[in-house]
Scaffold this active site. Structure first.
Site, PDB file in Angstrom:
ATOM      1  N   ASN A  38       0.678  -1.091  -0.097  1.00  0.00           N
ATOM      2  CA  ASN A  38       0.109   0.004  -0.090  1.00  0.00           C
ATOM      3  C   ASN A  38       0.959   1.132  -0.127  1.00  0.00           C
ATOM      4  O   ASN A  38       1.574   1.554   1.042  1.00  0.00           O
ATOM      5  CB  ASN A  38      -0.894   0.038   1.237  1.00  0.00           C
ATOM      6  CG  ASN A  38      -1.706   1.315   1.478  1.00  0.00           C
ATOM      7  OD1 ASN A  38      -1.752   2.167   0.499  1.00  0.00           O
ATOM      8  ND2 ASN A  38      -2.212   1.304   2.721  1.00  0.00           N
ATOM      9  N   TRP A  39       0.917   1.934  -1.154  1.00  0.00           N
ATOM     10  CA  TRP A  39       1.751   3.026  -1.152  1.00  0.00           C
ATOM     11  C   TRP A  39       1.394   4.410  -0.703  1.00  0.00           C
ATOM     12  O   TRP A  39       2.129   5.432  -0.637  1.00  0.00           O
ATOM     13  CB  TRP A  39       2.376   3.238  -2.701  1.00  0.00           C
ATOM     14  CG  TRP A  39       3.240   2.108  -3.438  1.00  0.00           C
ATOM     15  CD1 TRP A  39       3.659   0.967  -2.572  1.00  0.00           C
ATOM     16  CD2 TRP A  39       4.023   2.348  -4.457  1.00  0.00           C
ATOM     17  NE1 TRP A  39       4.732   0.650  -3.411  1.00  0.00           N
ATOM     18  CE2 TRP A  39       4.821   1.199  -4.637  1.00  0.00           C
ATOM     19  CE3 TRP A  39       3.911   3.190  -5.733  1.00  0.00           C
ATOM     20  CZ2 TRP A  39       5.565   0.930  -5.676  1.00  0.00           C
ATOM     21  CZ3 TRP A  39       4.756   2.857  -6.734  1.00  0.00           C
ATOM     22  CH2 TRP A  39       5.613   1.897  -6.753  1.00  0.00           C
ATOM     23  N   LYS A  40       0.240   4.300  -0.326  1.00  0.00           N
ATOM     24  CA  LYS A  40      -0.394   5.480   0.493  1.00  0.00           C
ATOM     25  C   LYS A  40      -0.210   6.780  -0.684  1.00  0.00           C
ATOM     26  O   LYS A  40      -0.146   6.385  -1.879  1.00  0.00           O
ATOM     27  CB  LYS A  40       0.065   5.519   1.805  1.00  0.00           C
ATOM     28  CG  LYS A  40      -0.085   4.388   2.637  1.00  0.00           C
ATOM     29  CD  LYS A  40       0.073   4.542   4.158  1.00  0.00           C
ATOM     30  CE  LYS A  40      -0.110   3.284   4.807  1.00  0.00           C
ATOM     31  NZ  LYS A  40      -0.103   3.238   6.113  1.00  0.00           N
ATOM     32  N   HIS A  78      -9.464   1.575   4.968  1.00  0.00           N
ATOM     33  CA  HIS A  78      -8.281   1.793   5.591  1.00  0.00           C
ATOM     34  C   HIS A  78      -8.252   2.564   6.582  1.00  0.00           C
ATOM     35  O   HIS A  78      -9.196   3.666   6.735  1.00  0.00           O
ATOM     36  CB  HIS A  78      -7.293   2.154   4.552  1.00  0.00           C
ATOM     37  CG  HIS A  78      -5.859   2.197   5.244  1.00  0.00           C
ATOM     38  ND1 HIS A  78      -5.209   3.030   5.934  1.00  0.00           N
ATOM     39  CD2 HIS A  78      -4.795   1.380   5.026  1.00  0.00           C
ATOM     40  CE1 HIS A  78      -4.253   2.862   6.483  1.00  0.00           C
ATOM     41  NE2 HIS A  78      -3.804   1.841   5.959  1.00  0.00           N
ATOM     42  N   GLU A  98      -6.848   5.069   7.875  1.00  0.00           N
ATOM     43  CA  GLU A  98      -6.422   6.479   7.483  1.00  0.00           C
ATOM     44  C   GLU A  98      -7.641   7.129   6.710  1.00  0.00           C
ATOM     45  O   GLU A  98      -7.831   8.186   7.017  1.00  0.00           O
ATOM     46  CB  GLU A  98      -5.328   6.425   6.642  1.00  0.00           C
ATOM     47  CG  GLU A  98      -4.141   6.377   7.697  1.00  0.00           C
ATOM     48  CD  GLU A  98      -2.705   5.327   6.911  1.00  0.00           C
ATOM     49  OE1 GLU A  98      -2.551   5.714   5.790  1.00  0.00           O
ATOM     50  OE2 GLU A  98      -1.764   5.181   7.711  1.00  0.00           O
ATOM     51  N   GLU A 108      -5.600  -4.767  10.708  1.00  0.00           N
ATOM     52  CA  GLU A 108      -4.652  -3.835  10.697  1.00  0.00           C
ATOM     53  C   GLU A 108      -4.934  -3.056  12.118  1.00  0.00           C
ATOM     54  O   GLU A 108      -5.459  -1.995  12.197  1.00  0.00           O
ATOM     55  CB  GLU A 108      -4.550  -2.652   9.589  1.00  0.00           C
ATOM     56  CG  GLU A 108      -4.200  -3.426   8.366  1.00  0.00           C
ATOM     57  CD  GLU A 108      -3.619  -2.486   7.494  1.00  0.00           C
ATOM     58  OE1 GLU A 108      -2.459  -2.679   6.811  1.00  0.00           O
ATOM     59  OE2 GLU A 108      -4.154  -1.312   6.938  1.00  0.00           O
ATOM     60  N   GLY A 148       2.637   2.095  10.794  1.00  0.00           N
ATOM     61  CA  GLY A 148       3.733   3.124  10.656  1.00  0.00           C
ATOM     62  C   GLY A 148       4.583   3.195  12.289  1.00  0.00           C
ATOM     63  O   GLY A 148       5.133   4.034  12.272  1.00  0.00           O
ATOM     64  N   SER A 189       3.291  -2.283  10.158  1.00  0.00           N
ATOM     65  CA  SER A 189       4.638  -2.533  10.649  1.00  0.00           C
ATOM     66  C   SER A 189       5.297  -3.609  10.300  1.00  0.00           C
ATOM     67  O   SER A 189       6.062  -4.245  10.879  1.00  0.00           O
ATOM     68  CB  SER A 189       4.910  -2.227  12.056  1.00  0.00           C
ATOM     69  OG  SER A 189       4.557  -0.819  12.250  1.00  0.00           O
ATOM     70  N   GLY A 249       2.704  -1.103   4.447  1.00  0.00           N
ATOM     71  CA  GLY A 249       2.982   0.131   3.900  1.00  0.00           C
ATOM     72  C   GLY A 249       4.339   0.467   3.493  1.00  0.00           C
ATOM     73  O   GLY A 249       4.729   0.356   2.531  1.00  0.00           O
ATOM     74  N   GLY A 250       4.975   1.075   4.601  1.00  0.00           N
ATOM     75  CA  GLY A 250       6.401   1.711   4.523  1.00  0.00           C
ATOM     76  C   GLY A 250       7.320   0.956   3.753  1.00  0.00           C
ATOM     77  O   GLY A 250       8.086   1.180   2.979  1.00  0.00           O
TER      78      GLY A 250
HETATM   79  P1  PGA Z   1       2.850   0.089   7.644  1.00  0.00           P
HETATM   80  O1  PGA Z   1       1.520   0.437   6.856  1.00  0.00           O
HETATM   81  O2  PGA Z   1       3.246  -1.219   7.043  1.00  0.00           O
HETATM   82  O3  PGA Z   1       3.587   1.371   7.214  1.00  0.00           O
HETATM   83  O4  PGA Z   1       2.880   0.139   9.060  1.00  0.00           O
HETATM   84  C1  PGA Z   1       0.394  -0.614   6.793  1.00  0.00           C
HETATM   85  C2  PGA Z   1      -0.803  -0.130   6.179  1.00  0.00           C
HETATM   86  O5  PGA Z   1      -1.269   1.069   6.729  1.00  0.00           O
HETATM   87  O6  PGA Z   1      -1.415  -0.782   5.442  1.00  0.00           O
END
Ligand code: PGA
Length: 253
Positions: free
Chosen positions: A11-13, A94, A96, A165, A171, A210, A231-232
């Protein structure tokens, strides 16, 4: 347990300009080297079409969609438009989006249903906050989200995945214990079976929050974990590759 391949999704956000297409190509090559893993990325809307053209094998998806096909909705993107741009799946709900955009379970459900009607796979995200976990309410909250945001109707289960999640793990570098992940994934499985009957057996339940090359093998080895939403660590092919290798059963040094 299902025999499906592990599903590893980046997930590149809100990261990525065209310069990042080189990473998409490299992730695609990594995916081709590991056919036992189903690899996908969800870049920003602006890169979906180009990423689809650059990548031969991996899935390309989106991070959100609007619940209706088209109309006077300035700035929004429908599931049908995503399919037209070359997306094969969409992430909905998600945390966010739930927090930054106030998305309700009902809206998330409508998005999931419109995505399935457009033929897209759906990754439906659920997860508790830290305060909810501390209060002992994590399972109740997650199962409540699932119950209210799971898509309903014919053809919805096919190509549906759920991503657990925990909000406090996204993150932050913090992850739940394997025992906590397993307990939650079992609770999600039971709820999916209650919602969908036997069809709920085959829905992949991903863990997200994470996930890194260093912890991926451990997390992916937990019963009922069918993949990872990353994500990251999905932003460079190098870091994502470690997770793909871990999912394929290779040791990561
Ligand atoms: P993260 O994000 O791997 O950077 O913790 C995961 C996500 O929000 O899908």
């Amino acid at each position: 347990m299902s025999q499906q391949r592990p599903y590893v999704v980046g997930n590149w956000k809100m990261h990525g300009t065209r310069a990042m297409l080189a990473e998409a190509r490299a992730i695609d090559r990594a995916g081709q080297r590991h056919p036992k893993v189903e690899v996908a990325i969800a870049p920003p809307f602006t890169l979906i079409h180009a990423a689809r053209k650059e990548a031969e094998q991996i899935g390309i998806g989106a991070q959100d969609c609007h619940p209706v096909d088209g109309g006077a909705h300035t700035g929004d993107i429908s599931a049908a438009m995503l399919a037209d741009a070359g997306a094969s799946f969409v992430i909905v709900g998600h945390s966010e989006r739930r927090s930054n955009h106030g998305e309700s379970n009902e809206l998330v459900r409508a998005k999931a249903e419109s995505a399935r009607k457009a033929g897209l796979g759906v990754i439906l995200c659920v997860g508790e906050s830290e305060a909810e976990r501390d209060a002992g309410r994590a399972e109740e909250v997650v199962c409540g989200q699932l119950e209210a945001s799971a898509p309903q109707g014919a053809g919805m289960v096919e190509k549906l995945s759920v991503a657990y999640e925990p909000v406090w793990a996204i993150g932050t570098g913090r992850v739940p214990s394997n025992a906590d992940i397993e307990a939650m994934h079992r609770a999600i499985r039971a709820r999916l079976q209650a919602i969908y009957g036997a069809e709920g057996d085959d829905i992949r339940i991903l863990y997200g929050g994470s996930v890194k090359a260093e912890n991926a093998a451990d997390i992916l080895g937990v019963p009922e974990v069918g993949g990872a939403l990353v994500g990251g660590a999905s932003l460079t092919a190098e870091s994502f590759y470690g997770i793909i290798r871990a999912a394929s059963g290779e040791n990561v040094d």
